[in-house]
Design an enzyme around this catalytic site. Structure first.
Site, PDB file in Angstrom:
ATOM      1  N   CYS A  49     -89.049   8.761  23.140  1.00 21.92           N
ATOM      2  CA  CYS A  49     -89.466   9.360  21.869  1.00 21.92           C
ATOM      3  C   CYS A  49     -90.760  10.150  22.018  1.00 21.92           C
ATOM      4  CB  CYS A  49     -89.644   8.273  20.820  1.00 21.92           C
ATOM      5  SG  CYS A  49     -88.096   7.533  20.271  1.00 21.92           S
ATOM      6  N   TYR A 106     -83.286  -2.460  18.339  1.00 24.88           N
ATOM      7  CA  TYR A 106     -82.937  -1.621  17.203  1.00 24.88           C
ATOM      8  C   TYR A 106     -81.601  -2.099  16.640  1.00 24.88           C
ATOM      9  CZ  TYR A 106     -86.933   0.982  18.860  1.00 24.88           C
ATOM     10  OH  TYR A 106     -88.210   1.320  19.253  1.00 24.88           O
ATOM     11  N   ARG A 145     -76.407   2.333  25.772  1.00 19.78           N
ATOM     12  CA  ARG A 145     -77.618   1.718  26.315  1.00 19.78           C
ATOM     13  C   ARG A 145     -77.742   0.302  25.776  1.00 19.78           C
ATOM     14  NH1 ARG A 145     -83.876   3.900  27.171  1.00 19.78           N
ATOM     15  NH2 ARG A 145     -83.629   3.523  29.401  1.00 19.78           N
ATOM     16  N   LEU A 161     -89.538   1.254  35.866  1.00 19.26           N
ATOM     17  CA  LEU A 161     -90.557   1.447  36.899  1.00 19.26           C
ATOM     18  C   LEU A 161     -89.952   1.889  38.228  1.00 19.26           C
ATOM     19  CD1 LEU A 161     -93.191  -1.375  36.238  1.00 19.26           C
ATOM     20  CD2 LEU A 161     -93.227   1.020  35.563  1.00 19.26           C
ATOM     21  N   ARG A 184     -91.413   7.297  32.630  1.00 22.05           N
ATOM     22  CA  ARG A 184     -92.816   7.698  32.694  1.00 22.05           C
ATOM     23  C   ARG A 184     -93.111   8.581  33.895  1.00 22.05           C
ATOM     24  NH1 ARG A 184     -92.345   2.876  30.274  1.00 22.05           N
ATOM     25  NH2 ARG A 184     -93.693   2.364  28.508  1.00 22.05           N
TER      26      ARG A 184
END
Length: 359
Positions: free
Chosen positions: A25, A186, A234, A306, A329
C-alpha cells in the site's frame, strides 16, 4: 540458465521471470471527491520504475472492492468507472515494458478506516474521512480499534458481488492477473480464522464454514475472470498463535481446495490477524510455509518475507521451494533489483531502449 530468470506460464499468461513485486500500500490516493481511490501520478511513477527495472510481475497494492473495504481513506479502489479508467495508464505502461500487471482485490474488514502508517496508523472516524468497519463478528482487532459491525448474511452476499464486480473492472482496466486478498487479518482472513470468527451460522464454527466466504469469493471472481487468465490467492499461512488460530495445516488443506476452485497460485505470507503475537522474523522466514504447500499439494506458490539477496532468491526457486519470489521492501529500496540480479547471475532482464547505453 538462472532459475530466477526462467519465464513462467500460468494459463495463457507468460511472466518473463520469477522476480515479482508484491502488493504494498502507498496510502496516496484521494480520500474524497471525484478521484477518490483512483491511482494518480505517484502510483504511476512508483509502478513504472519497477517495470523499467526488469520486474517480471507487479501486483498492484490492495485495491478495495468498496469504499468501506479500504484499509485507510487513502487507499486505491476499483468500485467505479473513474478508478477503472485511471488504472489503464499504469497497466498500459507495464505491458509496454514486458511486465505483467496484476492487482490485489481486497476488503479490510475490521482493520479498515485507519490513518496512514507515517501518521501513526490509528483508527480514524468520520471527522477525518473514516467510517464504521465491518467484520465476521463484533470483535475488535485490538483495544485501540472499534468494535466492527457484524456482517449479516445479506451483507456477506453483497461483499461477494463486490469482489466479482471488481474483477470485471480489473479486466476492463487492463490487468492480466487478479489476486484475492485472504491474508493479514483483513476480511477474508478474518472469516478463515477462529481467532476472529465467532459466528454460529453457516459462515462460522467449523473449518468448512469458516472457509465458505473465501470459496464463494473465489467462485464469483473465477466466474467473471477469463479462463485464459490466472487467479491468485494471498493467504497468511499461520496466525502465529499457539491455539485457536489459523494454522499451517489449515493452509495446506485449503490450498488443495483452492486448486479445485480454479486458483492458479498461492501467494504465501503470514500473520496480521492477531495483535501482540511474537513472529520470528528473519531472512526468508515465511519461505518454509510456501515450500510446504508446494511439496504437499499441486498448487504453485510464490514466497515472500525478507527475501533480499540475489543468491537467496535464486536458491529458493532453484531448490523448488517456490515457483517465484516476491520482493517487497527490497524493491522499494532498489527498483532495478531484477536487472542487477540478472547481471550477477549471467541472465537477462528487460532493459528499456532508452537505458541501453547503461548496459
Amino acid at each position: 540458465m538462472s532459475a530466477l530468470f526462467e519465464p513462467y506460464t500460468l494459463r495463457d499468461v507468460t511472466i518473463p521471470n520469477r522476480v515479482w513485486m508484491p502488493p504494498m500500500c502507498q496510502y496516496s490516493a484521494a480520500p474524497e471527491g471525484p478521484d477518490v481511490g483512483a491511482p494518480n501520478d505517484w502510483h504511476f511513477a512508483h509502478y513504472a520504475a519497477r517495470a523499467t527495472g526488469g520486474t517480471g510481475l507487479i501486483v498492484v497494492e490492495a485495491t478495495a472492492v468498496s469504499a468501506e473495504g479500504r484499509i485507510s481513506p487513502y487507499d486505491l479502489g476499483i468500485w467505479n468507472d473513474t478508478q477503472t479508467e485511471a488504472f489503464r495508464r499504469i497497466t498500459g505502461f507495464l505491458k509496454g515494458q514486458g511486465t505483467v500487471p496484476a492487482v490485489q482485490l481486497a476488503h479490510a474488514g475490521r482493520k479498515a478506516s485507519t490513518d496512514r502508517p507515517w501518521k501513526g496508523g490509528a483508527p480514524v472516524g468520520p471527522e477525518v474521512h473514516g467510517w464504521q468497519p465491518l467484520g465476521p463478528s463484533p470483535l475488535p482487532f485490538d483495544a485501540n480499534h472499534p468494535v466492527p459491525t457484524e456482517l449479516t448474511v445479506e451483507g456477506i452476499r453483497e461483499v461477494v458481488e463486490q469482489f466479482a464486480d471488481a474483477a470485471r473492472r480489473a479486466l476492463a482496466a487492463g490487468f492480466e492477473i487478479v489476486e484475492i486478498h485472504g491474508a493479514h487479518g483483513y476480511l477474508i482472513g478474518e472469516f478463515l480464522s477462529p481467532h476472529s470468527n465467532r459466528r454460529t451460522d453457516a459462515y462460522g464454527g467449523s473449518y468448512e464454514n469458516r472457509t465458505r466466504l473465501a470459496l464463494e469469493v473465489v467462485d464469483a471472481v473465477r466466474a467473471v475472470w477469463p479462463d485464459d487468465k490466472p487467479l491468485f490467492f494471498r493467504i497468511s499461512a499461520t496466525d502465529w498463535l499457539e491455539e485457536n488460530g489459523w494454522t499451517a495445516d489449515d493452509t495446506v488443506r485449503f490450498a488443495a481446495e483452492l486448486t479445485a476452485h480454479g486458483v492458479d497460485l498461492l501467494d504465501v505470507s503470514s500473520g496480521g490477524n492477531a495483535s501482540g503475537v511474537r513472529i520470528p522474523v528473519g531472512p526468508g522466514y515465511q519461505v518454509p510455509f510456501a515450500a510446504r504447500v508446494k511439496s504437499e499439494t499441486s498448487m504453485p506458490v510464490a514466497a515472500v518475507g525478507l527475501i533480499t539477496e540475489v543468491e537467496q532468491a535464486e536458491k529458493i526457486v532453484a531448490n523448488g521451494e517456490a515457483d517465484a519470489v516476491l520482493l517487497g521492501r527490497e524493491l522499494l529500496r532498489n527498483p532495478s533489483w531484477a536487472r542487477h540480479a540478472a547481471r550477477e547471475l549471467g541472465a537477462e532482464a528487460h532493459v528499456p531502449d532508452q537505458y541501453h547505453r547503461s548496459v
